[in-house]
Design a protein around this motif. Structure first.
Motif, PDB file in Angstrom:
ATOM      1  N   VAL A  24      18.044  19.620  11.194  1.00 59.28           N
ATOM      2  CA  VAL A  24      18.875  19.173  10.069  1.00 59.28           C
ATOM      3  C   VAL A  24      19.760  20.325   9.629  1.00 59.28           C
ATOM      4  CG1 VAL A  24      18.872  18.240   7.728  1.00 59.28           C
ATOM      5  CG2 VAL A  24      17.035  17.607   9.320  1.00 59.28           C
TER       6      VAL A  24
ATOM      7  N   THR B 253      20.324  15.729  12.630  1.00 59.54           N
ATOM      8  CA  THR B 253      20.987  15.064  11.516  1.00 59.54           C
ATOM      9  C   THR B 253      21.905  16.079  10.853  1.00 59.54           C
ATOM     10  OG1 THR B 253      19.088  13.606  11.133  1.00 59.54           O
ATOM     11  CG2 THR B 253      20.679  13.837   9.344  1.00 59.54           C
TER      12      THR B 253
ATOM     13  N   PHE C 170      25.087  16.867   8.028  1.00 57.08           N
ATOM     14  CA  PHE C 170      25.852  16.449   6.847  1.00 57.08           C
ATOM     15  C   PHE C 170      27.095  17.316   6.728  1.00 57.08           C
ATOM     16  CE2 PHE C 170      21.428  15.383   5.952  1.00 57.08           C
ATOM     17  CZ  PHE C 170      21.526  14.073   5.513  1.00 57.08           C
TER      18      PHE C 170
ATOM     19  N   THR D 198      29.879  13.507   3.468  1.00 54.58           N
ATOM     20  CA  THR D 198      29.466  13.224   2.089  1.00 54.58           C
ATOM     21  C   THR D 198      30.673  13.264   1.151  1.00 54.58           C
ATOM     22  OG1 THR D 198      29.092  15.519   1.403  1.00 54.58           O
ATOM     23  CG2 THR D 198      27.327  14.444   2.664  1.00 54.58           C
TER      24      THR D 198
ATOM     25  N   LEU E  38      21.936  19.117  -0.165  1.00 50.91           N
ATOM     26  CA  LEU E  38      21.559  17.782   0.297  1.00 50.91           C
ATOM     27  C   LEU E  38      20.793  17.862   1.619  1.00 50.91           C
ATOM     28  CD1 LEU E  38      21.736  14.670   0.140  1.00 50.91           C
ATOM     29  CD2 LEU E  38      23.933  14.841   1.332  1.00 50.91           C
ATOM     30  N   ALA E  39      21.265  18.683   2.534  1.00 49.04           N
ATOM     31  CA  ALA E  39      20.580  18.850   3.819  1.00 49.04           C
ATOM     32  C   ALA E  39      19.176  19.403   3.616  1.00 49.04           C
ATOM     33  CB  ALA E  39      21.395  19.771   4.729  1.00 49.04           C
TER      34      ALA E  39
ATOM     35  N   GLN F 239      17.241  19.008   0.990  1.00 48.58           N
ATOM     36  CA  GLN F 239      16.407  17.932   0.453  1.00 48.58           C
ATOM     37  C   GLN F 239      16.029  16.931   1.539  1.00 48.58           C
ATOM     38  OE1 GLN F 239      18.845  16.388  -2.710  1.00 48.58           O
ATOM     39  NE2 GLN F 239      18.619  18.223  -3.977  1.00 48.58           N
ATOM     40  N   HIS F 240      16.987  16.609   2.406  1.00 50.66           N
ATOM     41  CA  HIS F 240      16.722  15.653   3.474  1.00 50.66           C
ATOM     42  C   HIS F 240      15.653  16.199   4.428  1.00 50.66           C
ATOM     43  CE1 HIS F 240      17.645  12.401   6.335  1.00 50.66           C
ATOM     44  NE2 HIS F 240      17.482  13.320   7.270  1.00 50.66           N
TER      45      HIS F 240
ATOM     46  N   GLN G  62      12.232  15.951   2.807  1.00 50.47           N
ATOM     47  CA  GLN G  62      11.745  14.581   2.671  1.00 50.47           C
ATOM     48  C   GLN G  62      11.360  13.954   4.005  1.00 50.47           C
ATOM     49  OE1 GLN G  62      15.018  12.730   0.637  1.00 50.47           O
ATOM     50  NE2 GLN G  62      14.578  13.741  -1.322  1.00 50.47           N
ATOM     51  N   THR G  63      11.987  14.379   5.078  1.00 51.06           N
ATOM     52  CA  THR G  63      11.764  13.744   6.382  1.00 51.06           C
ATOM     53  C   THR G  63      10.939  14.584   7.346  1.00 51.06           C
ATOM     54  OG1 THR G  63      13.829  14.650   7.298  1.00 51.06           O
ATOM     55  CG2 THR G  63      13.961  12.510   6.164  1.00 51.06           C
TER      56      THR G  63
END
Length: 301
Positions: A120, A143, A145, A168, A178-179, A181-182, A185-186
């Protein structure tokens, strides 16, 4: 565009508060390059002599490291992302980097041992494409962003590697958050060239990956029989490349290292503001930073 001449005393090897430039020195660079040489498309990018321009300006030499030929990706950023991923996987495998190669990491045995991994990152373009390319080469997911205003063609180039890519409505620095946090979370692996308290190891590995470029350039101008350069121009986004390259040349030459000149967009002049403040603190640029130098539109050093 701001061009700022600045060579901090804290990087000088004799200073009491000197940074450990050995982290970016030739020994580290050789380890990084050995890993990069394992990719089929590796070749040292050319150091181009601009003889006519040097003559017109009354200078002895002007030389440019042409990164448009790096792995067919048109950018050096892949050097950092790929090496950092390799360092992360080496740790998971409990192996020294001297034993780690792209061939090993994409082998069926190692892929089975590591299981599913998704990388990510946030990017203005080149770093994310390099991370996505690395994931493709090693059989992983990615992934990515991108901040508001990113060119759709950059996102499409990233998607061509098989990665997921989202533009975004945030600026670069908020996209980094944001990256992060992603990834949390994943369960993804965050591969970011921006450091903050508690997240410094991956950015360090990325910076060490960039030293492959510095080592190549060092060897190339020595092979040309040239004296060391007096000045070196280094682009600065968040500053990771500029710091890594300056670290390498300071490790090699100490106080005789070339004077470093950082170059950044006027709309994202966080290093210029930080240097001019003179208080040893970083000073950020906020909001959307409109500049054609899109991959350098970074507001926080």
């Amino acid at each position: 565009m701001n061009i700022v001449s600045y060579c901090p005393n804290s990087l000088r090897t004799g200073a009491a508060d000197a940074a450990d430039v050995g982290l970016y020195g030739p020994e580290v660079a050789r380890v990084a390059r050995t890993f990069h040489e394992g990719f089929d498309r590796y070749a040292a990018t050319p150091l181009v002599r601009l003889k006519n321009l040097a003559h017109d300006l009354g200078l002895g030499e002007i030389m440019v490291k042409d990164e448009s030929q790096r792995f067919g990706l048109n950018a050096f950023k892949v050097l950092g992302g790929s090496y950092a991923v390799a360092r992360h996987l080496a740790r998971l495998l409990d192996m020294p980097m001297s034993r780690v190669s792209p061939q090993l990491l994409r082998s069926a045995e190692v892929r089975k041992k590591l299981g599913k991994i998704t990388l990510v990152t946030a990017t203005d373009g080149n770093h994310g494409r390099g991370v996505a390319w690395t994931a493709q080469q090693l059989g992983m997911g990615a992934t990515v962003f991108m901040p508001a205003g990113s060119a759709p063609v950059r996102a499409e180039n990233i998607r061509k590697t098989g990665a997921q890519c989202t533009i975004t409505d945030l600026n670069y620095d908020d996209t980094v958050r944001l990256a992060m946090q992603h990834a949390q979370q994943t369960g993804g692996v965050l591969v970011q060239d921006t450091a903050w308290d508690g997240y410094e190891e991956m950015p360090l590995w990325i910076m060490q990956g960039y030293t492959t470029l510095a080592l190549e350039a060092d060897e190339q101008w020595r092979e040309c029989g040239l004296r060391p350069p007096t000045h070196i121009f280094l682009q600065a986004g968040v500053g990771s490349f500029a710091a890594a390259a300056l670290g390498y040349f300071t490790a090699v030459w100490g106080d005789a290292a070339p004077q470093a000149i950082t170059v950044e967009p006027q709309a994202a002049d966080c290093f210029y503001r930080s240097f001019m403040a003179g208080d040893s603190a970083s000073h950020a640029v906020t909001g959307h930073m409109r500049t054609i130098m899109a991959v350098l539109a970074c507001g926080e050093p």
